[in-house]
Scaffold this motif. Structure first.
Motif, PDB file in Angstrom:
ATOM      1  N   LEU A 191      37.759  48.211  36.741  1.00 35.10           N
ATOM      2  CA  LEU A 191      38.431  48.308  38.051  1.00 35.10           C
ATOM      3  C   LEU A 191      39.208  49.618  38.158  1.00 35.10           C
ATOM      4  O   LEU A 191      39.168  50.303  39.184  1.00 35.10           O
ATOM      5  CB  LEU A 191      39.392  47.122  38.243  1.00 35.10           C
ATOM      6  N   LEU A 192      39.900  49.984  37.075  1.00 38.02           N
ATOM      7  CA  LEU A 192      40.651  51.248  37.089  1.00 38.02           C
ATOM      8  C   LEU A 192      39.694  52.435  37.212  1.00 38.02           C
ATOM      9  O   LEU A 192      39.983  53.398  37.926  1.00 38.02           O
ATOM     10  CB  LEU A 192      41.514  51.366  35.824  1.00 38.02           C
ATOM     11  N   GLU A 203      36.877  52.451  38.736  1.00 37.68           N
ATOM     12  CA  GLU A 203      36.449  52.490  40.144  1.00 37.68           C
ATOM     13  C   GLU A 203      37.528  53.118  41.032  1.00 37.68           C
ATOM     14  O   GLU A 203      37.234  53.853  41.955  1.00 37.68           O
ATOM     15  CB  GLU A 203      36.138  51.077  40.634  1.00 37.68           C
ATOM     16  N   LYS A 204      38.787  52.795  40.734  1.00 36.17           N
ATOM     17  CA  LYS A 204      39.897  53.380  41.514  1.00 36.17           C
ATOM     18  C   LYS A 204      39.945  54.891  41.310  1.00 36.17           C
ATOM     19  O   LYS A 204      40.253  55.641  42.230  1.00 36.17           O
ATOM     20  CB  LYS A 204      41.252  52.780  41.076  1.00 36.17           C
ATOM     21  N   ILE A 205      39.662  55.320  40.077  1.00 37.28           N
ATOM     22  CA  ILE A 205      39.650  56.762  39.798  1.00 37.28           C
ATOM     23  C   ILE A 205      38.480  57.418  40.539  1.00 37.28           C
ATOM     24  O   ILE A 205      38.642  58.447  41.191  1.00 37.28           O
ATOM     25  CB  ILE A 205      39.585  57.022  38.275  1.00 37.28           C
ATOM     26  N   GLY A 259      37.085  56.405  43.207  1.00 36.63           N
ATOM     27  CA  GLY A 259      37.330  56.354  44.653  1.00 36.63           C
ATOM     28  C   GLY A 259      38.587  57.094  45.069  1.00 36.63           C
ATOM     29  O   GLY A 259      39.046  56.956  46.201  1.00 36.63           O
ATOM     30  N   ASN A 260      39.167  57.847  44.148  1.00 36.72           N
ATOM     31  CA  ASN A 260      40.361  58.667  44.420  1.00 36.72           C
ATOM     32  C   ASN A 260      41.627  57.877  44.762  1.00 36.72           C
ATOM     33  O   ASN A 260      42.582  58.433  45.297  1.00 36.72           O
ATOM     34  CB  ASN A 260      40.102  59.706  45.521  1.00 36.72           C
ATOM     35  N   ALA A 261      41.640  56.565  44.471  1.00 40.24           N
ATOM     36  CA  ALA A 261      42.864  55.790  44.680  1.00 40.24           C
ATOM     37  C   ALA A 261      43.880  56.127  43.586  1.00 40.24           C
ATOM     38  O   ALA A 261      45.081  55.904  43.730  1.00 40.24           O
ATOM     39  CB  ALA A 261      42.553  54.297  44.664  1.00 40.24           C
ATOM     40  N   ILE A 262      43.385  56.662  42.472  1.00 39.67           N
ATOM     41  CA  ILE A 262      44.220  57.148  41.373  1.00 39.67           C
ATOM     42  C   ILE A 262      43.793  58.593  41.140  1.00 39.67           C
ATOM     43  O   ILE A 262      42.590  58.883  41.168  1.00 39.67           O
ATOM     44  CB  ILE A 262      43.973  56.320  40.088  1.00 39.67           C
TER      45      ILE A 262
END
Ligand code: MN
Length: 261
Positions: free
Chosen positions: A146-147, A149-151, A153-156
């Motif tokens: 999940l992390l 994927e966040k990276i 998707g630029n959420a992180i």
């Protein structure tokens, strides 16, 4: 997304392969990991002997896998310098059996390997679980994915370096997820002496000392049953260095020259 996976528990540790299975769903995974357990080696690199690498049959189908006769940090350096076709977007190190909290991150091979990826411009994730019996590895693996994927998707931010620890609990028992800072002290190393009949020998023994961790720290989170996510950087303790006056430098140089025989 190109993901380089390593660990410090050795290439056949179950935590690594559980991680690979999840990460494979979101990117191209290459495994480069030590051929045996290399825990507590921090960022150690091998400079005084050649490194042998073997391409081996993966435990998860179709994952390019290299076994390294070296440290976790060696594995990442070899991955970037030789084995990967492209630069990895993300380095994931783990899932370590046992926590990596507080100033222990300075000796952790799991965190040391992630650091090598971070220093080479990749996002980096070290992931550990506060349990030695391989329970709940799936939760840790899914959280890592999940992390990732966040990276992706630029959420992180893409240049992030995270130290993630999970309590050894089921998701129902887990209280929450907290963004934390490193606790200042986690362990003290004591020395136990024994005798083998010929010679004295010594065991270094780690003892937990942080009994009353400050709120907001990683140890506080884990002890309270939360998952801890600590953003790290290369100024690991995030404190300004103590001031040393510039005049000391000229003084030292003068005295050094004077002491020359
Ligand atoms: Mn380990």
């Amino acid at each position: 997304m190109e993901i380089l996976v390593t660990n410090d528990d050795g290439i056949f540790a179950p935590g690594l392969w559980r991680l690979v299975k999840e990460l494979q769903k979101i990117g191209r995974v290459v495994v480069v990991a030590p051929d045996r357990e290399q825990s507590a080696l921090g960022t150690a690199v091998t400079l005084r002997q050649p490194l042998r690498v073997r391409k081996i049959r993966p435990l998860v189908a179709e994952v390019e896998t290299y076994s390294v006769e070296g440290t976790p940090a060696d594995s990442i350096i070899l991955g970037f310098g030789k084995l990967l076709k492209n630069k990895a977007d993300l380095v994931v190190s783990g899932i370590n059996s046992g926590p990596n909290l507080g100033d222990d991150v300075l000796i952790s091979g799991t965190v040391g390997a992630a650091l090598q990826g971070y220093l080479r411009g990749s996002a980096a994730l070290a992931i550990s679980i506060d349990s030695l019996d391989n329970l709940y590895l799936d939760n840790a693996a899914r959280l890592a994915a999940l992390l990732a994927e966040k990276i992706a998707g630029n959420a992180i931010p893409a240049n992030i370096f995270l130290n993630v620890n999970l309590p050894g609990l089921s998701l129902e028992e887990t209280k929450g997820i907290k963004i934390t800072r490193l606790a200042s002290r986690s362990h003290i190393d004591t020395v136990e002496e024994g005798h083998d009949g010929r010679k004295a020998y010594y065991w270094l023994v780690r003892q937990k000392i942080n009994k009353d961790p400050e709120e907001g720290t990683d140890i506080h989170a884990i002890e309270g049953g939360d998952i801890s996510i600590t953003p790290l950087h290369t100024e690991i303790l995030n404190k300004p260095s103590p001031r040393i006056p510039d005049s000391l430098c000229s003084e030292l140089l003068k005295e050094l020259r004077k002491s020359q025989p």
